[in-house]
Design an enzyme around this catalytic site. Structure first.
Site, mmCIF file in Angstrom:
data_model
loop_
_atom_site.group_PDB
_atom_site.id
_atom_site.type_symbol
_atom_site.label_atom_id
_atom_site.label_comp_id
_atom_site.label_asym_id
_atom_site.label_seq_id
_atom_site.Cartn_x
_atom_site.Cartn_y
_atom_site.Cartn_z
ATOM 1 N N LYS A 67 0.841 -1.197 0.000
ATOM 2 C CA LYS A 67 0.000 0.000 0.000
ATOM 3 C C LYS A 67 0.875 1.247 0.000
ATOM 4 C CE LYS A 67 -3.105 2.707 2.938
ATOM 5 N NZ LYS A 67 -2.219 3.881 2.959
ATOM 6 N N LEU A 101 -4.883 0.124 6.965
ATOM 7 C CA LEU A 101 -3.718 0.952 7.255
ATOM 8 C C LEU A 101 -4.158 2.392 7.059
ATOM 9 C CD1 LEU A 101 -0.756 -0.887 5.442
ATOM 10 C CD2 LEU A 101 -1.219 -0.806 7.896
ATOM 11 N N ASP A 102 -3.664 3.297 7.898
ATOM 12 C CA ASP A 102 -4.047 4.699 7.814
ATOM 13 C C ASP A 102 -3.679 5.293 6.451
ATOM 14 O OD1 ASP A 102 -4.860 4.541 10.476
ATOM 15 O OD2 ASP A 102 -2.879 5.145 11.198
ATOM 16 N N TYR A 103 -4.313 6.385 6.119
ATOM 17 C CA TYR A 103 -4.091 7.113 4.871
ATOM 18 C C TYR A 103 -2.608 7.410 4.662
ATOM 19 C CZ TYR A 103 -4.671 10.865 1.380
ATOM 20 O OH TYR A 103 -4.602 11.649 0.259
ATOM 21 N N THR A 105 -0.067 5.867 6.140
ATOM 22 C CA THR A 105 0.776 4.712 6.442
ATOM 23 C C THR A 105 0.912 3.837 5.212
ATOM 24 O OG1 THR A 105 0.104 4.696 8.774
ATOM 25 C CG2 THR A 105 1.048 2.669 7.901
#
Length: 243
Positions: A67, A101-103, A105
Site C-alpha cells: 500500500k 492501514l491509515d491514509y 501509512t
C-alpha cells in the site's frame, strides 16, 4: 458461517445497509425460504436469492499489496480519495482490505473476498503479529520503550504487550527509528502508542504481516498469495503456530 447481509454485500449486489433493508422487506431467500432476520448466518452450501435472482458465488482470491501512502484502506471513499481497491482495475471479484492501514501509512496490506479469512486475520483473539517500522520525532527513553512492551494505557483501554526495539537514533537531530510488533488493530494504534510516550510518529510502514513481507514489491504493486500461504495463515490463526 457469515452474516447474510455481509454475504450479499461482498457479492456486490448492494451495500451492507441496503442488504439489511432487502432482508427486512422479505426480498431475500435462503434455500427457497424468505429470511427477515438480520442476524441470520449462512454458509457456502446455502443458496441465496435476492429479489428473485440467485447469488452467484465468486472464486475466493487473496492478494498482498504494498500500500502506498495517500490511499484509503476501503472499497469506496465519500470524499473521492483514492482507495486501495482502485489499484486492482482488472480483478473481476469484489475484494476488500483485511483490516486497514491509515491514509498516511504505507506497507503490507492483504485484500480478499473471503470474509471468514479476513475475520481470522483481524480479530485480536487470533493474535496475528503485524510488524511496523516507525520513524519518530525525538528519541524514546528506555522506560518509554518498556511501557510499550508491557502495554500502555490509551483512551480506549490498555494495549496488549508489544515487541519493541530502537534500531537507530540521532540524539542531535532528535529522531529515531523503531520496530514494533503488535497483534491488535485499533484505529491509529501504533501512532497513538508512540505519542503516549512523547515521541510522535513522523512516518510509518508495515513491514510484515505474520510471516509475509514486501519482498520484490514497490509501492502500489501487488501479488496473489500462493495456496500454501493462504493455508499457512489459516493454520496460524487456528493453532497459533505454523506447520
Amino acid at each position: 458461517m457469515e452474516r447474510l447481509q455481509k454475504v450479499i454485500a461482498y457479492a456486490g449486489v448492494a451495500s451492507r445497509r441496503k442488504a439489511e433493508q432487502l432482508i427486512v422487506e422479505g426480498k431475500v431467500k435462503v434455500n427457497g425460504v424468505v429470511v427477515r432476520e438480520l442476524g441470520t448466518k449462512v454458509s457456502n452450501a446455502d443458496t441465496i436469492e435476492v429479489e428473485g435472482v440467485k447469488l452467484e458465488k465468486e472464486d475466493k482470491v487473496y492478494y498482498l499489496l504494498y500500500k502506498p501512502r495517500g490511499t484509503i484502506s476501503a472499497v469506496t471513499d465519500d470524499k473521492g480519495r483514492k482507495t486501495v481497491t482502485d489499484l486492482f482495475h482488472h480483478i473481476p471479484q469484489r475484494i476488500f482490505p483485511v483490516g486497514r492501514l491509515d491514509y498516511d501509512t504505507s506497507g503490507l496490506l492483504l485484500l480478499t473476498n473471503d470474509g471468514e479469512f479476513s475475520y481470522m486475520l483481524t480479530h485480536p483473539k487470533f493474535k496475528i503479529d503485524k510488524t511496523y517500522i516507525a520513524r519518530v520525532k525525538g528519541v524514546p527513553t528506555i522506560e518509554g520503550l518498556k511501557k510499550l512492551q508491557r502495554g500502555i494505557k490509551l483512551e480506549d483501554g490498555k494495549t496488549a504487550p508489544a515487541k519493541v526495539s530502537m534500531t537507530s537514533f540521532d540524539e542531535k537531530a532528535g529522531k529515531a527509528i523503531c520496530e514494533i510488533t503488535i497483534h491488535e488493530g485499533r484505529n491509529r494504534q501504533v501512532r497513538r502508542m508512540f505519542e503516549a510516550i512523547g515521541t510522535p510518529v513522523v512516518k510509518l510502514k508495515r513491514e510484515r504481516f505474520a510471516f509475509l513481507d514486501l519482498y520484490g514489491l514497490a509501492p502500489g504493486e501487488y501479488r496473489e498469495l500462493t495456496k500454501h500461504e493462504v493455508k499457512q495463515l489459516r493454520v496460524l490463526a487456528e493453532t497459533g503456530k505454523l506447520d
